[in-house]
Write a protein that holds these residues in place. Structure first.
Motif, PDB file in Angstrom:
ATOM      1  N   ARG A 154       0.783  -1.282   0.086  1.00 18.22           N
ATOM      2  CA  ARG A 154       0.103   0.123  -0.021  1.00 18.22           C
ATOM      3  C   ARG A 154       0.621   1.218   0.039  1.00 18.22           C
ATOM      4  O   ARG A 154       0.465   2.129  -0.513  1.00 18.22           O
ATOM      5  CB  ARG A 154      -0.930   0.078   1.166  1.00 18.22           C
ATOM      6  CG  ARG A 154      -1.918   0.972   1.004  1.00 18.22           C
ATOM      7  CD  ARG A 154      -3.033   0.434   1.906  1.00 18.22           C
ATOM      8  NE  ARG A 154      -3.763  -0.758   1.901  1.00 18.22           N
ATOM      9  CZ  ARG A 154      -4.982  -0.884   1.070  1.00 18.22           C
ATOM     10  NH1 ARG A 154      -5.464   0.090   0.233  1.00 18.22           N
ATOM     11  NH2 ARG A 154      -5.257  -2.064   0.890  1.00 18.22           N
ATOM     12  N   ARG A 159      -1.202   3.505  -6.318  1.00 12.48           N
ATOM     13  CA  ARG A 159      -2.360   4.008  -6.246  1.00 12.48           C
ATOM     14  C   ARG A 159      -3.595   2.775  -5.845  1.00 12.48           C
ATOM     15  O   ARG A 159      -4.658   3.750  -5.603  1.00 12.48           O
ATOM     16  CB  ARG A 159      -2.690   5.125  -7.145  1.00 12.48           C
ATOM     17  CG  ARG A 159      -1.734   6.328  -7.196  1.00 12.48           C
ATOM     18  CD  ARG A 159      -2.215   7.473  -8.008  1.00 12.48           C
ATOM     19  NE  ARG A 159      -2.189   7.405  -9.597  1.00 12.48           N
ATOM     20  CZ  ARG A 159      -3.282   7.016 -10.169  1.00 12.48           C
ATOM     21  NH1 ARG A 159      -4.579   7.306  -9.666  1.00 12.48           N
ATOM     22  NH2 ARG A 159      -3.309   6.712 -11.439  1.00 12.48           N
ATOM     23  N   HIS A 160      -3.398   2.067  -6.320  1.00 17.28           N
ATOM     24  CA  HIS A 160      -4.368   1.007  -6.177  1.00 17.28           C
ATOM     25  C   HIS A 160      -3.458  -0.193  -5.599  1.00 17.28           C
ATOM     26  O   HIS A 160      -2.422  -0.515  -6.274  1.00 17.28           O
ATOM     27  CB  HIS A 160      -4.872   0.432  -7.414  1.00 17.28           C
ATOM     28  CG  HIS A 160      -6.059   1.409  -8.149  1.00 17.28           C
ATOM     29  ND1 HIS A 160      -5.385   2.413  -9.042  1.00 17.28           N
ATOM     30  CD2 HIS A 160      -7.116   1.679  -8.122  1.00 17.28           C
ATOM     31  CE1 HIS A 160      -6.449   3.435  -9.212  1.00 17.28           C
ATOM     32  NE2 HIS A 160      -7.485   2.704  -9.095  1.00 17.28           N
ATOM     33  N   ALA A 180      -4.243   1.609 -13.027  1.00 16.90           N
ATOM     34  CA  ALA A 180      -3.825   2.853 -12.507  1.00 16.90           C
ATOM     35  C   ALA A 180      -4.990   4.128 -13.061  1.00 16.90           C
ATOM     36  O   ALA A 180      -5.247   5.036 -12.570  1.00 16.90           O
ATOM     37  CB  ALA A 180      -2.568   3.462 -13.237  1.00 16.90           C
ATOM     38  N   GLU A 216      -9.046   3.462  -5.257  1.00 17.24           N
ATOM     39  CA  GLU A 216      -7.961   4.182  -5.554  1.00 17.24           C
ATOM     40  C   GLU A 216      -7.677   5.031  -4.128  1.00 17.24           C
ATOM     41  O   GLU A 216      -8.415   5.373  -3.424  1.00 17.24           O
ATOM     42  CB  GLU A 216      -8.445   5.412  -6.633  1.00 17.24           C
ATOM     43  CG  GLU A 216      -7.223   6.231  -7.279  1.00 17.24           C
ATOM     44  CD  GLU A 216      -7.761   6.955  -8.352  1.00 17.24           C
ATOM     45  OE1 GLU A 216      -9.181   7.091  -8.437  1.00 17.24           O
ATOM     46  OE2 GLU A 216      -7.104   7.271  -9.303  1.00 17.24           O
ATOM     47  N   LEU A 217      -6.304   5.131  -4.129  1.00 15.34           N
ATOM     48  CA  LEU A 217      -5.720   5.678  -2.841  1.00 15.34           C
ATOM     49  C   LEU A 217      -5.763   7.165  -2.846  1.00 15.34           C
ATOM     50  O   LEU A 217      -6.057   7.896  -1.867  1.00 15.34           O
ATOM     51  CB  LEU A 217      -4.415   5.285  -2.526  1.00 15.34           C
ATOM     52  CG  LEU A 217      -4.343   3.722  -1.926  1.00 15.34           C
ATOM     53  CD1 LEU A 217      -2.978   3.232  -2.054  1.00 15.34           C
ATOM     54  CD2 LEU A 217      -4.778   3.842  -0.516  1.00 15.34           C
ATOM     55  N   TYR A 218      -5.603   7.861  -4.070  1.00 14.80           N
ATOM     56  CA  TYR A 218      -5.584   9.262  -4.005  1.00 14.80           C
ATOM     57  C   TYR A 218      -5.414   9.438  -5.700  1.00 14.80           C
ATOM     58  O   TYR A 218      -5.196   8.377  -6.367  1.00 14.80           O
ATOM     59  CB  TYR A 218      -4.272   9.872  -3.626  1.00 14.80           C
ATOM     60  CG  TYR A 218      -2.931   9.473  -4.207  1.00 14.80           C
ATOM     61  CD1 TYR A 218      -2.477  10.047  -5.291  1.00 14.80           C
ATOM     62  CD2 TYR A 218      -2.324   8.478  -3.461  1.00 14.80           C
ATOM     63  CE1 TYR A 218      -1.193   9.647  -5.930  1.00 14.80           C
ATOM     64  CE2 TYR A 218      -1.128   7.865  -4.199  1.00 14.80           C
ATOM     65  CZ  TYR A 218      -0.399   8.519  -5.104  1.00 14.80           C
ATOM     66  OH  TYR A 218       0.609   8.178  -5.483  1.00 14.80           O
ATOM     67  N   SER A 219      -6.232  10.643  -5.894  1.00  6.36           N
ATOM     68  CA  SER A 219      -6.037  10.866  -7.502  1.00  6.36           C
ATOM     69  C   SER A 219      -4.671  11.301  -8.159  1.00  6.36           C
ATOM     70  O   SER A 219      -3.880  11.956  -7.143  1.00  6.36           O
ATOM     71  CB  SER A 219      -7.038  12.089  -7.760  1.00  6.36           C
ATOM     72  OG  SER A 219      -8.455  11.506  -7.589  1.00  6.36           O
ATOM     73  N   SER A 220      -4.368  10.987  -9.214  1.00  4.95           N
ATOM     74  CA  SER A 220      -2.999  11.396  -9.888  1.00  4.95           C
ATOM     75  C   SER A 220      -3.236  12.917 -10.276  1.00  4.95           C
ATOM     76  O   SER A 220      -4.063  12.867 -11.422  1.00  4.95           O
ATOM     77  CB  SER A 220      -2.713  10.348 -10.937  1.00  4.95           C
ATOM     78  OG  SER A 220      -1.454  10.459 -11.209  1.00  4.95           O
ATOM     79  N   PRO A 234       3.153  11.713  -4.825  1.00  2.00           N
ATOM     80  CA  PRO A 234       2.008  11.110  -3.995  1.00  2.00           C
ATOM     81  C   PRO A 234       1.642  12.098  -2.818  1.00  2.00           C
ATOM     82  O   PRO A 234       2.471  12.435  -2.052  1.00  2.00           O
ATOM     83  CB  PRO A 234       2.315   9.987  -3.256  1.00  2.00           C
ATOM     84  CG  PRO A 234       3.745   9.758  -4.415  1.00  2.00           C
ATOM     85  CD  PRO A 234       4.234  10.887  -4.636  1.00  2.00           C
ATOM     86  N   THR A 245       2.155   3.446 -12.195  1.00  2.00           N
ATOM     87  CA  THR A 245       1.653   4.785 -12.138  1.00  2.00           C
ATOM     88  C   THR A 245       2.790   5.945 -12.668  1.00  2.00           C
ATOM     89  O   THR A 245       3.997   5.600 -12.383  1.00  2.00           O
ATOM     90  CB  THR A 245       1.368   5.364 -10.811  1.00  2.00           C
ATOM     91  OG1 THR A 245       2.252   5.335  -9.892  1.00  2.00           O
ATOM     92  CG2 THR A 245      -0.003   4.251 -10.323  1.00  2.00           C
ATOM     93  N   GLU A 280       3.596   8.313 -10.717  1.00  2.00           N
ATOM     94  CA  GLU A 280       4.287   8.506  -9.760  1.00  2.00           C
ATOM     95  C   GLU A 280       5.569   7.633  -9.499  1.00  2.00           C
ATOM     96  O   GLU A 280       6.684   8.026  -8.954  1.00  2.00           O
ATOM     97  CB  GLU A 280       3.500   8.387  -8.610  1.00  2.00           C
ATOM     98  CG  GLU A 280       2.419   9.595  -8.303  1.00  2.00           C
ATOM     99  CD  GLU A 280       1.123   9.543  -9.120  1.00  2.00           C
ATOM    100  OE1 GLU A 280       1.011   8.395  -9.985  1.00  2.00           O
ATOM    101  OE2 GLU A 280       0.496  10.614  -9.182  1.00  2.00           O
TER     102      GLU A 280
END
Lengths: 392, 392
Positions: free
Chosen positions: A232, A238-239, A272, A334-338, A348, A380, A382
């Protein structure tokens, strides 16, 4: 560079460690394998930034740091486990590190493991701690990720401490088993670090009537949770993708099938982008099956994503309504938007994970009793940003 | 969607084809394998955008298109090889394609293969054509890439035509051998398409005294050049990485060592950033060697980058001057600079490759006579941009 010192009140004979299988291990790994034969362990000294791998004089450097640490703690150098993580190939600043050891020793405390969890990180976004209470004792583990992470083990340092009395041989058997089901079932990027270490140390101060089975279960839980934490917080992740493989010939076959999915770049990119590109999922499984020496009957394959059936009887099971549900499943995981900065740098934004949901992939092979859960991340911008110029 | 029709003046018995090893091949691949048993081949009909893989009714669709193509050309449907590339899982618009066939047939011409090379592309940036003249005849080949490209073969369609008379069995042996040394030695992203096809067709109209050996050499050259073209035009590729592996136990070992390097994400990212992160190179080789069932003596490993010695005797051979030279080597091999638009989208600006230079990696294993050249690409923001939302 941060020096992190973990010292026991008394040296213990009950310790275990599992190291990377990379053929070019770091000097601390080579030394650590020797330490397993010693009668007792008293402390671990960890540095980040430079991993001391294949650097000229690397073994001498690791020994010198062990000796200096032992002198401060009143121990023998054979009782010190050194660990290093960071750039491969650079030389450790041995003298500067030795000068900094007294300050590290002066900060030893028994209140919290958080400073150690914070001290060992490199590109991690947040510290990782898991703990289980058991009878009158406890097991607590810390981990660092975050890239060069596949099986055997990861650029991953994990230290698990317990006050529960468990003999050395049992600790070692249990640790290998726990690692096989946890840290060896994750992959950030299919790369395998030269410095991976998982150490487990029992002080033996609590001898309550906790069964070995309960201890083993708790250890497995700590390792599974820390392993998922590592993914994680994987570089650019991000996923988190969790593949649950069932119906395989055996567990190892199931494990390798899951790995084939979480290491498939095109599928990882689709995830992603919140794109349920199930064609790339089938491609990844088909590549794995097609490269096996024996032909596998692929017609029994059944796939689900987020619980929705997407493939059965050799053809896709898709319709527009289901596609919308699959996109929603991906977005929920999704943990956060890119979002890039003006100069195209993707960073991130998370300090701690925003949730613990996964992209859930079900793979039923239909040929036997083997099963495995394998966890990986997406691919990603990132990740590329972080790794196209990590050293500079 | 573009329909591309390649038709011979007369059907020929001398044809060969190699297909993907993916366990979920497309319907055209399943049909293509049957065609190899037919007595003659008269035409190839190719569509892009949709690959006709595991789609309901996919085999019927491929047969219908073969039958309709045969009717227009006055052939039997068994003489038609259908090929499809594009999204996996979608259903072909069979009726619309059949309606468009007469227009495709009306554009048949004998002047240039360029329209066919342009017609078969998906995410390729430019058409790929290679040709060798031999005696009074010629071999000409076209290829499409550009992602989902590893061994066995790639999302790759390759059609090689010759007027030189070579019998069917010889063609087939020579094609497999040429593919093993070329298209099976490249990797864009370690994914393996469900539609890979390399077809070789001889019209047999030129029966000059060209030796089979000369023909084989020319075929190998065409395949090697097209394979490198596919990598150079791989999705997001900004550096072509050429690993020359020597001193391996055997050629297959050398091949797998090279693959381990060109498929290592962290090393690929470093190359993208013009960062000579040789630690990640050693990690990738060490991961491969460490995962083998038999232990390999890694101490004899010698590495070069751009001709500069970077690793020997178990330690890195680096200094600041050499690091500058390595950065320069990477920059010289860069096809274009990476630059995002304001909204973070990275788009490759090249219409045709700006040069044919590679990042040159030398890997001497020091344990035998085996050798291989393996070619791959870096891992860039452009790759992620292209693949995080290819379908949308």
């Amino acid at each position: 560079m941060t020096l992190t010192l973990i010292a026991l009140d008394q040296p213990t004979s009950d310790f275990a460690a599992v190291f990377t299988r990379n053929a070019f291990p770091g000097a601390p790994i080579i030394l650590g394998r020797q330490r397993l034969a010693e009668s007792s362990l008293g402390a671990i000294i960890i540095n980040n930034k430079i991993s001391n791998v294949c650097a000229p004089g690397g073994s001498d450097a690791a020994e010198k740091i062990s000796t200096a640490t032992a002198a401060i703690l009143g121990l023998d150098s054979s009782q010190i486990l050194p660990s290093s993580t960071g750039i491969i190939g650079w030389t450790l600043p041995t003298e500067a590190m030795i000068s900094a050891l007294p300050a590290a020793a002066s900060q030893l405390q028994a209140d919290s493991i958080l400073p150690a969890a914070e001290g060992i990180v490199t590109t991690d976004l947040y510290p990782k701690i898991r703990s289980v209470s058991l009878g009158e004792g406890r097991i607590v583990g810390i981990a660092k990720g975050a890239g060069m992470t596949e099986p055997n083990l990861a650029t991953m340092l994990v230290y698990i401490l317990t006050d529960l009395a468990v003999p050395r041989d049992t600790l070692r058997t249990m640790l290998q088993s726990a690692v096989d089901q946890s840290f060896n079932r994750i992959s950030i990027d299919s790369d395998t670090s030269t410095s991976d270490t998982v150490a487990l140390i029992s002080s033996g101060t609590v001898t309550s009537n906790v069964s070995l089975r309960a201890f083993g279960d708790a250890l497995n839980e700590i390792c599974r949770d820390l392993a998922e934490d590592v993914v994680r917080n994987g570089e650019g992740v991000r996923h988190v993708i969790r593949t649950t493989v069932t119906g395989a010939k055996d567990n190892e076959f199931a494990h390798l099938t899951g790995k084939a999915v979480v290491n498939a770049p095109l599928f990882k990119c689709a995830v992603a982008g919140n794109d349920p590109n199930v064609g790339r999922l089938v491609q990844a499984i088909g590549r794995f099956l097609g490269n096996l020496p024996d032909q596998v009957d692929a017609s029994a394959l059944r796939l689900t994503m987020g619980g929705h059936a997407i493939f059965a009887n050799g053809v896709f099971q898709l319709n527009p309504t289901k596609e919308i549900a699959l996109v929603e499943h991906l977005k929920q995981a999704e943990l956060y938007s890119s979002a890039p900065t003006a100069d195209g740098v993707f960073t991130p934004p998370v300090d701690y994970p925003t949730h613990e949901r996964c992209v859930e992939i079900g793979i039923e092979i239909g040929s036997g009793p083997g099963q495995a859960i394998v966890i990986g991340g997406d691919l990603t911008h990132e990740y590329v940003t972080e790794n196209a110029d990590y050293r500079s």
